[in-house]
Design a protein around this motif. Structure first.
Motif, PDB file in Angstrom:
ATOM      1  N   ALA C  30       0.845  -1.198   0.000  1.00  0.00           N
ATOM      2  CA  ALA C  30       0.000   0.000   0.000  1.00  0.00           C
ATOM      3  C   ALA C  30       0.877   1.243   0.000  1.00  0.00           C
ATOM      4  N   LEU C  31       1.901   1.240   0.857  1.00  0.00           N
ATOM      5  CA  LEU C  31       2.808   2.395   0.909  1.00  0.00           C
ATOM      6  C   LEU C  31       3.528   2.568  -0.423  1.00  0.00           C
ATOM      7  N   SER C  32       4.012   1.474  -0.994  1.00  0.00           N
ATOM      8  CA  SER C  32       4.809   1.634  -2.210  1.00  0.00           C
ATOM      9  C   SER C  32       3.953   2.075  -3.392  1.00  0.00           C
ATOM     10  N   LEU C  33       2.675   1.684  -3.405  1.00  0.00           N
ATOM     11  CA  LEU C  33       1.798   2.145  -4.487  1.00  0.00           C
ATOM     12  C   LEU C  33       1.593   3.661  -4.410  1.00  0.00           C
ATOM     13  N   CYS C  34       1.411   4.174  -3.181  1.00  0.00           N
ATOM     14  CA  CYS C  34       1.213   5.626  -3.022  1.00  0.00           C
ATOM     15  C   CYS C  34       2.512   6.366  -3.306  1.00  0.00           C
ATOM     16  N   LEU C  35       3.587   5.928  -2.638  1.00  0.00           N
ATOM     17  CA  LEU C  35       4.871   6.601  -2.802  1.00  0.00           C
ATOM     18  C   LEU C  35       5.331   6.552  -4.256  1.00  0.00           C
ATOM     19  N   GLY C  36       5.120   5.396  -4.898  1.00  0.00           N
ATOM     20  CA  GLY C  36       5.537   5.238  -6.290  1.00  0.00           C
ATOM     21  C   GLY C  36       4.838   6.234  -7.197  1.00  0.00           C
ATOM     22  N   LEU C  37       3.530   6.448  -6.948  1.00  0.00           N
ATOM     23  CA  LEU C  37       2.789   7.388  -7.782  1.00  0.00           C
ATOM     24  C   LEU C  37       3.340   8.798  -7.605  1.00  0.00           C
ATOM     25  N   VAL C  38       3.572   9.173  -6.330  1.00  0.00           N
ATOM     26  CA  VAL C  38       4.122  10.508  -6.067  1.00  0.00           C
ATOM     27  C   VAL C  38       5.478  10.656  -6.760  1.00  0.00           C
ATOM     28  N   LEU C  39       6.345   9.661  -6.570  1.00  0.00           N
ATOM     29  CA  LEU C  39       7.673   9.720  -7.185  1.00  0.00           C
ATOM     30  C   LEU C  39       7.587   9.835  -8.705  1.00  0.00           C
ATOM     31  N   ALA C  40       6.674   9.065  -9.292  1.00  0.00           N
ATOM     32  CA  ALA C  40       6.554   9.070 -10.747  1.00  0.00           C
ATOM     33  C   ALA C  40       6.078  10.437 -11.234  1.00  0.00           C
ATOM     34  N   VAL C  41       5.033  10.971 -10.562  1.00  0.00           N
ATOM     35  CA  VAL C  41       4.490  12.257 -10.999  1.00  0.00           C
ATOM     36  C   VAL C  41       5.542  13.360 -10.842  1.00  0.00           C
ATOM     37  N   VAL C  42       6.271  13.331  -9.708  1.00  0.00           N
ATOM     38  CA  VAL C  42       7.318  14.335  -9.506  1.00  0.00           C
ATOM     39  C   VAL C  42       8.389  14.211 -10.592  1.00  0.00           C
ATOM     40  N   GLN C  43       8.802  12.977 -10.876  1.00  0.00           N
ATOM     41  CA  GLN C  43       9.860  12.801 -11.871  1.00  0.00           C
ATOM     42  C   GLN C  43       9.418  13.214 -13.270  1.00  0.00           C
ATOM     43  N   LEU C  44       8.113  13.017 -13.554  1.00  0.00           N
ATOM     44  CA  LEU C  44       7.645  13.326 -14.910  1.00  0.00           C
ATOM     45  C   LEU C  44       7.254  14.789 -15.078  1.00  0.00           C
ATOM     46  N   TYR C  45       6.688  15.396 -14.002  1.00  0.00           N
ATOM     47  CA  TYR C  45       6.051  16.694 -14.216  1.00  0.00           C
ATOM     48  C   TYR C  45       6.593  17.839 -13.374  1.00  0.00           C
ATOM     49  N   ALA C  46       7.445  17.549 -12.352  1.00  0.00           N
ATOM     50  CA  ALA C  46       7.923  18.641 -11.511  1.00  0.00           C
ATOM     51  C   ALA C  46       8.990  19.452 -12.246  1.00  0.00           C
ATOM     52  N   ALA C  47       9.320  20.604 -11.666  1.00  0.00           N
ATOM     53  CA  ALA C  47      10.378  21.433 -12.240  1.00  0.00           C
ATOM     54  C   ALA C  47      11.681  20.631 -12.269  1.00  0.00           C
ATOM     55  N   TRP C  48      12.553  20.972 -13.214  1.00  0.00           N
ATOM     56  CA  TRP C  48      13.709  20.131 -13.501  1.00  0.00           C
ATOM     57  C   TRP C  48      14.543  19.746 -12.280  1.00  0.00           C
ATOM     58  N   PRO C  49      14.968  20.721 -11.436  1.00  0.00           N
ATOM     59  CA  PRO C  49      15.861  20.304 -10.333  1.00  0.00           C
ATOM     60  C   PRO C  49      15.172  19.329  -9.378  1.00  0.00           C
ATOM     61  N   ILE C  50      13.879  19.557  -9.139  1.00  0.00           N
ATOM     62  CA  ILE C  50      13.152  18.678  -8.214  1.00  0.00           C
ATOM     63  C   ILE C  50      12.972  17.296  -8.833  1.00  0.00           C
ATOM     64  N   ALA C  51      12.598  17.262 -10.123  1.00  0.00           N
ATOM     65  CA  ALA C  51      12.410  15.992 -10.812  1.00  0.00           C
ATOM     66  C   ALA C  51      13.709  15.191 -10.804  1.00  0.00           C
ATOM     67  N   ARG C  52      14.809  15.903 -11.065  1.00  0.00           N
ATOM     68  CA  ARG C  52      16.117  15.255 -11.126  1.00  0.00           C
ATOM     69  C   ARG C  52      16.504  14.688  -9.755  1.00  0.00           C
ATOM     70  N   LEU C  53      16.252  15.487  -8.728  1.00  0.00           N
ATOM     71  CA  LEU C  53      16.586  15.042  -7.370  1.00  0.00           C
ATOM     72  C   LEU C  53      15.794  13.784  -7.017  1.00  0.00           C
ATOM     73  N   ALA C  54      14.495  13.815  -7.343  1.00  0.00           N
ATOM     74  CA  ALA C  54      13.656  12.646  -7.055  1.00  0.00           C
ATOM     75  C   ALA C  54      14.180  11.422  -7.796  1.00  0.00           C
ATOM     76  N   TYR C  55      14.600  11.640  -9.044  1.00  0.00           N
ATOM     77  CA  TYR C  55      15.117  10.534  -9.844  1.00  0.00           C
ATOM     78  C   TYR C  55      16.372   9.943  -9.205  1.00  0.00           C
ATOM     79  N   VAL C  56      17.301  10.819  -8.828  1.00  0.00           N
ATOM     80  CA  VAL C  56      18.569  10.343  -8.265  1.00  0.00           C
ATOM     81  C   VAL C  56      18.328   9.588  -6.957  1.00  0.00           C
ATOM     82  N   LEU C  57      17.487  10.149  -6.086  1.00  0.00           N
ATOM     83  CA  LEU C  57      17.208   9.471  -4.814  1.00  0.00           C
ATOM     84  C   LEU C  57      16.560   8.105  -5.058  1.00  0.00           C
TER      85      LEU C  57
END
Ligand SMILES: Nc1ncnc2c1ncn2[C@@H]1O[C@H](COP(=O)(O)OP(=O)(O)O)[C@@H](O)[C@H]1O
Ligand SMILES: [Mg+2]
Lengths: 256, 222, 217
Positions: C30-57
């Motif tokens: 349940a946690l990974s489904l929620c967290l995964g969605l947040v991570l995916a949306v941030v990586q795809l749609y957030a501003a570049w530095p934030i998306a990049r940071l999320a990707y690296v982490l």
């Protein structure tokens, strides 16, 4: 004249649905037969069973003197030996809607594969043949390309050349322009038209291009629900079809 | 040892563990690859016995936890009279486990390509054996680059479990050090960085290789 | 040789530990489904530095071993004065680890929505949120189900690592039992069988879910 290819009482059922029930067809040497009919009427199944990509349940197939027996409702025929099946298939070539090229081989490798490893041709000879055929379909400059570097129309022309390389007696075309962009349809039809003019190969063509069908056909067959409804020279079928179902179908195709 | 060990000292201390980790990983990859190919092909065999044996192997090793398998090799096999050196416990447990996943990948890829290319192979009359190694195998191999690469990464990520059966790998050396100096956070941090330093390039490399093949063959992945 | 009576006598212990394993997997998933969605949306749609940071982490978590992460979190947090109950820590760690897998699945699924569908919702003037919620996400999620199924089954099989931080899950409890009674063969065979049963049950379940959610052809 004795036919080059015969389908005799061919039956094919897919999971309960009988698609072909005692289907009969003769093709004369060098004859160009066009098969038309509504979607789902069994045109593809006719071609696939003749090619034995799909094994018929019952009936007999013969091409250029090689015969396959599948028995009838009273009893299955003994299983065809591999040697006979291979001899039979070597008389036929087929071109598919989705091209079916080998994506990991260059165009040249696609063309020489069967001549060398099926017909036993020497490599040099096979390469020469491949280049000649590619010139014929207007793709001499694509010898070393991979299939996915070509447009759909170009891939389909390669597929036609690949089928020709085995020098078949009968060529089967199953809606070979249906997967193409409209502006690419013409180049493929033109290749087929040229072939039909200069080669003595017989052709069984399924197409929805009615103008092309009328031009190229020696005989046109209209089929529906797995049966031949009407057949005859193109002038007759396209001009003065007797059967109301044929007329209805052509009416929809020609004046949508 | 004192409380203020530098990062460099820590790395130097755990280095022998790195050698153990990678020698076991390397030999397990060989075992796993061999099993993946053999069992993958065997699961498609026309011989019923071969097929059932291979499918059973695949199901049993994929269906149970790697830790249970590792404990089985470590605790149970000696009771059955099979005593293996730690190196072989690690190699066989890891290799057999990965081999079952690899076999399933091999099987799936071969089946998918064979069904895609079946019509063309029949229409061109290409003999079975030739069709298998010239047409089906290369395309199946291309399809397997990415999943096999991921499997390799998963294997590497499983190696620290070997420390739980007293194999002196990276984690084991790290925990020895923690027992000496008590600096758990920095030691575990260093270990994390070491694994990332190997795992990240591996993941990227596999993705690049896959993209490279896709660009050339395109349809190989369709 | 093989002491079946022993196993039957201790089956309740093993089964209740199985319950813990399943509970961790369900909560972790349940946690990974929620967290995964947040991570995916941030990586795809957030501003570049934030998306990049999320990707690296996310990549760092995804490519390094779960066992090291378990030790790291369990021993590092108290070092900075933060002590969480072990069970909560366990769910957080395994959920986060698999959340990075889930984010890859979400990303691939979202990217595979055909361009034409995006065009269609624009052309029909459907509000952005409603378009995502009712039209775009549903068609992306259904093809993801098998991948999430694999994720859950992998989590189930990796959850025994949590026994190193005193979680009373199946393998940890089993190993303790084996230590105390010297019935190694019986206990580890039973553990293997329980996992086999769980994963077969699971594949029956996912196949059912796939059938129910399939779009009629
Ligand atoms: N592999 C198959 N499995 C089940 N049914 C099939 C299969 N192939 C064709 N059919 C059915 O057989 C009928 C005839 O199909 P087909 O020969 O493809 O017709 P056409 O080419 O004229 O459109 C259709 O009703 C189709 O649904
Ligand atoms: Mg058709």
């Amino acid at each position: 004249m004795t036919p080059i290819a015969t389908m005799r009482d061919i039956s094919k059922t897919y999971t309960d649905v009988p698609v072909l029930d005692r289907f009969n067809l003769d093709i004369a040497p060098a004859e160009k037969v066009v098969l038309i009919g509504p979607s789902g009427s069994g045109k593809t199944t006719v071609l696939r069973t003749l090619m034995t990509v799909e094994m018929p349940d019952w009936g007999d197939l013969a091409v250029d003197g090689v015969t396959l027996h599948f028995g009838d409702r009273l009893g299955k025929a003994p299983k065809t030996s591999n040697a006979v099946l291979r001899a039979y298939r070597s008389k036929l070539g087929m071109v598919f809607q989705q091209f079916n090229l080998f994506p990991h081989m260059t165009i040249e490798q696609n063309l020489v594969e069967a001549p060398i490893h099926v017909a036993g041709m020497r490599r040099g000879e096979a390469v020469d043949l491949a280049h000649r055929l590619l010139a014929q379909v207007g793709l001499s400059d694509k010898v070393k390309a991979f299939p996915n570097q070509l447009s759909g129309g170009q891939q389909q022309r390669v597929a036609i050349a690949r089928a020709l390389a085995m020098n078949p007696k009968v060529l089967l075309f199953d809606e070979v322009t249906s997967a193409l962009d409209p502006e690419r349809v013409g180049e493929v039809l033109e290749v087929i038209r040229d072939l039909s003019a200069e080669r003595s190969v017989a052709m069984l063509i399924v197409t929805h291009e009615m103008g092309f069908a009328r031009q190229i056909a020696d005989r046109t067959i209209f089929m529906e629900a797995g049966r031949i409804v009407e057949e005859g020279p193109p002038e007759q079928i396209f001009g003065e079809a007797q059967n109301p179902r044929t007329r209805a179908f052509l009416g929809k195709m020609l004046h949508p | 040892m004192n409380q203020t060990m530098s990062v460099l000292d820590i790395v130097v201390f755990v280095l022998p563990g790195l050698a153990a980790t990678f020698s076991i990983l390397g030999s397990a990859v060989i075992v796993g690859l061999a099993l993946a190919i053999l069992a993958g092909l065997g699961s498609l065999s026309s011989q019923r016995l071969v097929r059932v044996l291979c499918l059973t192997y695949i199901e049993v090793f994929r269906g149970t936890s790697f830790l249970v398998q590792l404990f089985y090799f470590y605790y149970v096999l000696p009771l059955l009279g099979v005593s293996l050196a730690p190196f072989w416990v690690g190699t066989l447990a890891l290799g057999l486990n990965a081999g079952s996943y690899g076999a399933e990948l091999t099987r799936g890829a071969l089946l998918a390509v064979a069904s895609n290319q079946r019509d063309a192979i029949i229409a061109l009359n290409i003999p079975r054996v030739r069709a298998f190694y010239r047409i089906i195998l290369p395309q199946a191999a291309a399809r397997m680059i990415l999943p096999m690469g991921n499997l390799l990464l998963e294997m590497m990520k499983s190696t620290p479990l070997l420390a739980l059966v007293s194999i002196a790998d990276l984690l084991y050396r790290g925990q020895m050090l923690i027992a000496l100096n008590g600096q758990a956070p920095i030691v575990y941090g260093v270990l994390m960085v070491i694994y990332i330093a190997f795992g990240w390039p591996l993941a990227r490399g596999v993705a690049l290789l896959d993209a490279c093949v896709t660009r050339r063959w395109g349809g190989a992945h369709v | 040789m093989f002491d079946l009576e022993f196993l039957i006598a201790h089956l309740p212990v093993l089964l209740s530990a199985t319950g813990v394993t399943i509970l961790i997997t369900v909560l972790g998933m349940a946690l990974s489904l929620c967290l995964g969605l947040v991570l995916a949306v941030v990586q795809l749609y957030a501003a570049w530095p934030i998306a990049r940071l999320a990707y690296v982490l996310a990549q760092c978590v995804r490519v390094s071993p779960l066992l090291i992460q378990i030790y790291f979190v369990f021993y590092v947090l108290p070092f900075y004065g933060l002590t969480l109950p072990p069970f909560l820590t366990a769910v957080l760690i395994i959920g986060t680890h698999y959340g990075t897998y889930a984010s890859e699945i979400y990303k691939a699924g979202i990217r595979s929505i055909p361009r034409s569908q995006h065009d269609a919702v624009v052309a029909l003037n459907i509000p952005r949120w409603r378009a995502w919620w009712r039209i775009l996400l549903p068609q992306a999620v259904i093809p993801m189900i098998p991948a999430f199924g694999n994720c859950a089954i992998a989590m189930l099989k990796e959850s025994p690592l949590l026994s190193v931080i005193t979680i009373p899950e199946l393998v940890g409890v089993g190993r303790q039992l084996a230590f105390e009674t010297f019935k190694y063969t019986e206990v580890f065979t039973a553990l293997g069988l329980i996992f086999l049963v769980l994963s077969s049950l699971y594949s029956v379940l996912t196949r059912w879910i796939e059938r129910v959610t399939r779009v009629p052809a």
